[in-house]
Write an enzyme that holds these catalytic residues in place. Structure first.
Site, mmCIF file in Angstrom:
data_model
loop_
_atom_site.group_PDB
_atom_site.id
_atom_site.type_symbol
_atom_site.label_atom_id
_atom_site.label_comp_id
_atom_site.label_asym_id
_atom_site.label_seq_id
_atom_site.Cartn_x
_atom_site.Cartn_y
_atom_site.Cartn_z
ATOM 1 N N CYS A 195 -5.539 6.521 -8.223
ATOM 2 C CA CYS A 195 -4.217 5.894 -8.303
ATOM 3 C C CYS A 195 -3.223 6.842 -7.658
ATOM 4 O O CYS A 195 -3.084 7.991 -8.087
ATOM 5 C CB CYS A 195 -3.853 5.666 -9.771
ATOM 6 N N CYS A 210 -1.737 2.900 -2.052
ATOM 7 C CA CYS A 210 -1.944 2.371 -3.408
ATOM 8 C C CYS A 210 -3.349 1.784 -3.390
ATOM 9 O O CYS A 210 -3.690 1.010 -2.483
ATOM 10 C CB CYS A 210 -0.915 1.293 -3.720
HETATM 11 N N1 DGL Z 1 -3.257 1.535 -7.908
HETATM 12 C C1 DGL Z 1 -2.093 2.289 -8.141
HETATM 13 C C2 DGL Z 1 -1.754 3.246 -7.009
HETATM 14 O O1 DGL Z 1 -2.602 3.642 -6.297
HETATM 15 C C3 DGL Z 1 -0.853 1.708 -8.623
HETATM 16 C C4 DGL Z 1 -0.506 0.332 -8.841
HETATM 17 C C5 DGL Z 1 0.528 0.239 -9.913
HETATM 18 O O2 DGL Z 1 0.117 0.331 -11.067
HETATM 19 O O3 DGL Z 1 1.718 0.100 -9.602
HETATM 20 O O4 DGL Z 1 -0.664 3.655 -6.819
#
Ligand code: DGL
Length: 272
Positions: A75, A189
């Site tokens: 993330c 993301c």
């Molecule tokens: N998958 C997450 C990232 O890489 C974030 C998505 C979120 O929860 O806003 O930033």
């Protein structure tokens, strides 16, 4: 104490980290993987920093209790606050932002686009790190997308939902490609990696940097270099825990191509 046969931990605010699991399964099929997705609080990217830190610490603690041998922060948003969580785990940590930066640096010259959550964008972490390690003359255009991760989380595999995802992709990326003329785009993301086929269909000339691929490659090098590759010969399994909807996670695991998922279990969310 963890050892070479302990699982690899992967965490994310939601299902975005499945993009990382998929790549790890491809490169290291014998490894067991423990996944945590905080479905009760996704998307993180629109929360204030203190909330993101509290939620992330809860997940780091979960991983430490289960003695993972290495933790992949799948993330980007959590990667921005990693310094405020790292004290909780005793294992090495790999994070999505560093993987995305490393991937961008491998692309030759030109304008780099980065699409990410609003939090990651506001941190300025991608432009700072890419520019700090690039020759002069490189430009980075960063864009924070408030709705994209949430749309991906809940719409994968649905015809109408994916139309919405593609409209949002066009809105967020269109001018970066057409006006700013970016030559490559970092998927800053991990949720976006799950719709990279749609991005490629909309913008076929655009080279993509997928931190999930970079992370898996860096992980493999690290495990091999440190005698930490499992010595099991049978294929490994994935155990998924979520504070969200178990049925939805089971479906998403299948839709995103995860293999050998041995369980999807509910875990109580942190009260915020
Ligand atoms: N998958 C997450 C990232 O890489 C974030 C998505 C979120 O929860 O806003 O930033």
């Amino acid at each position: 104490m963890s050892d070479r046969n302990s699982p690899i931990g992967v965490l994310d605010s939601g299902i975005g980290g499945f993009s990382v699991v998929r790549q790890v399964q491809r490169l290291l099929p014998e490894e067991n993987i423990l996944y945590f997705g905080d479905g009760a609080h996704v998307p993180y990217g629109n929360h204030p920093e203190e909330t993101i830190v509290a939620l992330s610490r809860y997940m780091f603690d979960f991983m430490e209790q289960r003695r993972v041998k290495v933790l992949l922060v799948g993330c980007n948003t959590i990667s921005c606050v990693i310094d405020r969580c790292a004290d909780l785990v005793s294992c090495p940590i790999f994070n999505a932002v560093q993987a995305g930066v490393d991937g961008a640096l491998e692309k030759n010259g030109g304008k780099v686009g980065v699409i990410s959550t609003v939090f990651t964008h506001n941190c300025g972490i991608y432009p700072q790190r890419i520019l700090a390690q690039s020759p002069q003359g490189r430009t980075v255009c960063s864009r924070g997308c408030p709705n994209l991760a949430g749309l991906v989380e809940h719409n994968l595999g649905s015809g109408d939902g994916m139309v919405q995802v593609e409209e949002e992709l066009r809105r967020e990326l269109g001018d970066l490609v057409e006006d700013e003329q970016i030559q490559c785009c970092v998927l800053g993301c991990t949720h976006y990696s799950l719709v990279s086929d749609s991005i490629q269909k909309l913008f076929p000339q655009l080279a993509l940097v997928d931190p999930a691929q970079e992370m898996a490659r860096a992980l493999k090098d690290y495990l091999q270099g440190n005698n930490l590759v499992t010595d099991r010969t049978e294929k490994g399994q994935v155990s998924i825990y979520t504070t969200g909807d178990v049925k939805e996670y089971t479906l998403r695991a299948k839709q995103t191509g995860l293999e050998r998922v041995d369980q999807v279990s509910a875990y109580p969310p942190l009260e915020i």
